[in-house]
Design a protein around this motif. Sequence first.
Motif, short mmCIF file in Angstrom:
data_model
loop_
_atom_site.label_atom_id
_atom_site.label_comp_id
_atom_site.label_asym_id
_atom_site.label_seq_id
_atom_site.Cartn_x
_atom_site.Cartn_y
_atom_site.Cartn_z
N ASP A 22 -112.91 11.41 -116.05
CA ASP A 22 -111.97 12.16 -116.88
C ASP A 22 -111.87 13.59 -116.37
OD1 ASP A 22 -111.55 10.02 -118.65
OD2 ASP A 22 -113.34 10.54 -119.80
N ARG A 46 -116.97 9.66 -124.60
CA ARG A 46 -115.58 9.96 -124.25
C ARG A 46 -114.74 9.83 -125.50
NH1 ARG A 46 -118.26 11.00 -120.60
NH2 ARG A 46 -118.09 10.44 -118.44
N ASN A 48 -111.53 8.73 -125.55
CA ASN A 48 -110.77 7.47 -125.41
C ASN A 48 -109.60 7.37 -126.38
OD1 ASN A 48 -112.36 6.47 -123.32
ND2 ASN A 48 -113.83 5.58 -124.73
N ALA A 53 -103.62 10.57 -120.93
CA ALA A 53 -104.98 10.77 -120.44
C ALA A 53 -104.91 11.52 -119.12
CB ALA A 53 -105.68 9.43 -120.24
N THR A 72 -101.80 5.68 -121.66
CA THR A 72 -102.66 4.51 -121.83
C THR A 72 -102.06 3.47 -122.77
OG1 THR A 72 -103.91 5.54 -123.63
CG2 THR A 72 -104.74 5.86 -121.39
#
Length: 89
Positions: A22, A46, A48, A53, A72
């Motif tokens: 990341d 994370r 997520n 992202a 995502t």
Amino acid sequence: MQIFPCPFCGPRTESEFHFAGDAGNHRPGGSEPVTADRWSDYLHNRSNLRGAANEIWIHLTCGEAFRMERDTIHHGVLASHELSSEGTE
């Protein structure tokens, strides 16, 4: 299969790339002591979140690392940027 845009080589299939992490997840350390909790947080935690992202990817063919913004939810690439043009990540 997705097509990823390498800023150095142009569009290529995703099989030519390796996920490197990341963007913005800075490694703790240097001259400061690092607690076990901080190290564990860096390695495992994370957000997520669904949606945009920011990630670091390496194009295995040319060996260059770059930052890619991906959606995502729809599995689309929003943008890709050379790391050198942004300074250090």
